[in-house]
Design an enzyme around this catalytic site. Structure first.
Site, PDB file in Angstrom:
ATOM      1  N   ARG A   1      -1.418  15.539  12.281  1.00  0.00           N
ATOM      2  CA  ARG A   1      -0.293  14.877  11.606  1.00  0.00           C
ATOM      3  C   ARG A   1       0.397  15.930  10.746  1.00  0.00           C
ATOM      4  O   ARG A   1      -0.062  16.277   9.671  1.00  0.00           O
ATOM      5  CB  ARG A   1      -0.788  13.680  10.799  1.00  0.00           C
TER       6      ARG A   1
ATOM      7  N   ARG B   1      -9.233   0.262   3.589  1.00  0.00           N
ATOM      8  CA  ARG B   1      -8.290   1.219   3.006  1.00  0.00           C
ATOM      9  C   ARG B   1      -6.971   0.535   2.680  1.00  0.00           C
ATOM     10  O   ARG B   1      -6.235   0.980   1.804  1.00  0.00           O
ATOM     11  CB  ARG B   1      -7.973   2.336   4.014  1.00  0.00           C
TER      12      ARG B   1
ATOM     13  N   CYS C   1      -5.827   8.147   8.375  1.00  0.00           N
ATOM     14  CA  CYS C   1      -5.947   7.692   9.755  1.00  0.00           C
ATOM     15  C   CYS C   1      -5.602   8.801  10.725  1.00  0.00           C
ATOM     16  O   CYS C   1      -4.599   9.486  10.581  1.00  0.00           O
ATOM     17  CB  CYS C   1      -5.006   6.511   9.987  1.00  0.00           C
TER      18      CYS C   1
ATOM     19  N   ASP D   1       3.467   0.402  12.235  1.00  0.00           N
ATOM     20  CA  ASP D   1       2.228  -0.086  11.621  1.00  0.00           C
ATOM     21  C   ASP D   1       1.916  -1.532  12.018  1.00  0.00           C
ATOM     22  O   ASP D   1       0.886  -2.081  11.610  1.00  0.00           O
ATOM     23  CB  ASP D   1       2.284   0.059  10.093  1.00  0.00           C
TER      24      ASP D   1
ATOM     25  N   LYS E   1       0.827  -1.215   0.000  1.00  0.00           N
ATOM     26  CA  LYS E   1       0.000   0.000   0.000  1.00  0.00           C
ATOM     27  C   LYS E   1       0.859   1.261   0.000  1.00  0.00           C
ATOM     28  O   LYS E   1       0.664   2.160  -0.811  1.00  0.00           O
ATOM     29  CB  LYS E   1      -0.900   0.000   1.240  1.00  0.00           C
ATOM     30  N   ASN E   2       1.817   1.327   0.925  1.00  0.00           N
ATOM     31  CA  ASN E   2       2.522   2.594   1.091  1.00  0.00           C
ATOM     32  C   ASN E   2       3.524   2.863  -0.021  1.00  0.00           C
ATOM     33  O   ASN E   2       4.008   3.988  -0.159  1.00  0.00           O
ATOM     34  CB  ASN E   2       3.151   2.686   2.488  1.00  0.00           C
TER      35      ASN E   2
END
Ligand code: EPU
Length: 432
Positions: free
Chosen positions: A123, A400, A117, A308, A22-23
């Site tokens: 953030r 997500r 999130c 994570d 994902k990232n």
């Protein structure tokens, strides 16, 4: 309003195939803006964050075509506007990569402040802004918008020292620098595998980035990038999550399509907890038969233990014999999910960034909420381990970042199903 219903207490057995990271995907999709011609990206995970990123590109004027379920041809040559769709952007954190990509390509960008999130309070993106400014951009953050403009219409290279190790700032500044005039050096850069993957993607399209994966990245700006083909690496955190699920629920699962080196700190922590792990070339076999042992975890930027994976591992430690200490070294507030675990009988005390986990014999099914993506994954693990039935709300967070989580878990024997619930009458009335 959808939820997952899990009947826990069944050991897991079989095989699970891991999707693309994902990232990495959420950095690479906007990176395609920098490329003239068609980028073919393979192994894009089917998750809502990637789908939203692709929709944002389309709304800017890109031509996005699905070749297969996980392979996309993206041609951003038709993009003429540097103003991204603000509503879509607010839905995800990684929308900040649009700033680096649009600024690098067009010398200007207007994007919404990132959403995603919300576990760390505010953030911040101050390190991104600091880097863009050093490269000659004027950046204004106001009314939920980031408006950036490069002096003279083009960024120039700069020496940038990041005050905190930031994945997002490292990728964003790489994106901004690849087409800038001259040389950029990013010091105290983050080193995660997805940073190396985005750098490899850009290099394969003609960029000149060296040192990704170390804490000093050097980028020499080039005139243009041209189309090509790239395949995204497997998702380290998705793999780690299923490893933790087997550790918690027990059983034996072969986790396929992984890079075992990216998992090594998760592997060694699980081994310390009494889980047996056998590494293959691109797979890991995870087996847990006996009792779980306590362990201490401190999350840190890569190659440290990944933040994570913190909620998933804390959940497994809630069932280990003895007292475990968990320290969150990246985010200020990533323990909101502990209240939900307490409803299931976990005994965890949180004090700031530290959690003391007193292992209990069992968890009991309850009605709980996913409060962010990884916390949601942790709730699924808790449900798989618990006696009785667990209902999890807020599953849009989980979707997500986890492709086909229901299918993958069902295939290894879990009893988990999605349930659609009608909206409460009051909400429907208000919407009308
Ligand atoms: N920070 C600043 N200023 C900045 C940027 C970050 O102070 O300008 C601080 C943050 O507040 C945090 C720390 O630096 O305390 C690290 O933040 P980082 O920038 O590395 O996080 P991110 O890029 O926003 C990515 C992942 C997160 C993951 C973190 C840390 C994406 C889209 N998100 O976020 O992943 O937790 O790196 O590894 O890549 C997830 O996948 O569930 C997730 C939240």
């Amino acid at each position: 309003m959808n939820k997952y219903v899990i009947r826990g207490g069944r050991p897991l057995k079989g095989q699970i195939e891991i999707s693309g990271a994902k990232n990495a995907a959420v950095g690479m999709i906007p990176a395609a803006i920098l490329v003239d011609g068609v980028c073919r990206i393979e192994n894009i995970p089917q998750i809502s964050d990637a789908v939203i990123q692709l929709s944002i590109l389309k709304s800017l004027g890109a031509d996005v075509r699905a070749v297969t379920e996980h392979t996309m041809d993206i041609d951003c040559t038709g993009i003429k506007s540097a103003v991204a769709d603000l509503d879509m952007m607010r839905k995800l954190r990684a929308s900040y990569y649009l700033i680096g990509a649009l600024l690098g390509k067009f010398g200007e960008a207007t994007v919404a402040m990132p959403g995603g999130c919300n576990f760390g309070g505010v953030r911040p993106i101050d390190q991104h802004v600091k880097g863009f400014t050093a490269m000659g951009a004027d950046v204004e953050v106001r009314n939920g918008l980031v408006v950036a403009k490069a002096a003279g219409g083009k960024l120039h290279g700069a020496n940038i020292y990041l005050d905190v190790v930031s994945v997002g700032a490292t990728i964003n500044l790489m994106l901004a620098a690849v087409l800038a005039r001259g040389r950029t050096v990013i010091e105290n850069a983050a080193r995660e595998p997805h940073i190396v993957d985005v750098a490899n993607f850009l290099n394969s399209m003609g960029a000149d980035i060296r040192g990704a994966g170390t804490n000093v990245i050097k980028i020499r700006g080039v005139e243009r990038l041209s189309g090509g083909f790239y395949s995204i690496i497997p998702d380290q955190i998705e793999a780690g999550t299923y490893m933790a699920a087997v550790a918690g629920a027990g059983g034996e699962v072969l986790i396929k399509n992984v890079i075992p080196k990216h998992l090594s700190c998760i592997t060694s922590k699980l081994e310390e907890m009494g889980v047996e792990i056998i590494e293959g070339e691109d797979c890991v076999l995870v087996r847990r038969r006996g009792a779980l042992r306590r362990a201490n975890i401190k999350t840190q930027p890569y190659p440290g233990f990944p933040t994570d994976m913190q909620p998933q591992m804390t959940t497994v430690l809630a069932l280990a014999k003895g007292t475990s200490h968990v320290t969150e070294g990246v985010w200020d507030n990533r323990y909101k999910y502990v209240d939900e675990l307490s409803k299931m009988g976990a005994n965890i005390r949180v004090d700031g960034r530290a959690a003391v986990v007193e292992g209990v014999d069992h968890l009991t099914g309850a009605h709980i909420k996913a409060c962010d993506l990884r916390a949601g994954a942790a709730m699924v693990i808790a449900g798989l381990c618990a006696d009785g039935v667990t209902e999890i709300e807020g599953i849009e967070y989980i979707e997500r970042g986890y492709e086909n989580i229901i299918e993958k878990l069902t295939s290894v024997g879990a009893d988990i199903r999605p349930v659609e619930e009608p909206e409460p009458e009051e909400t429907v009335k208000r919407a009308v």
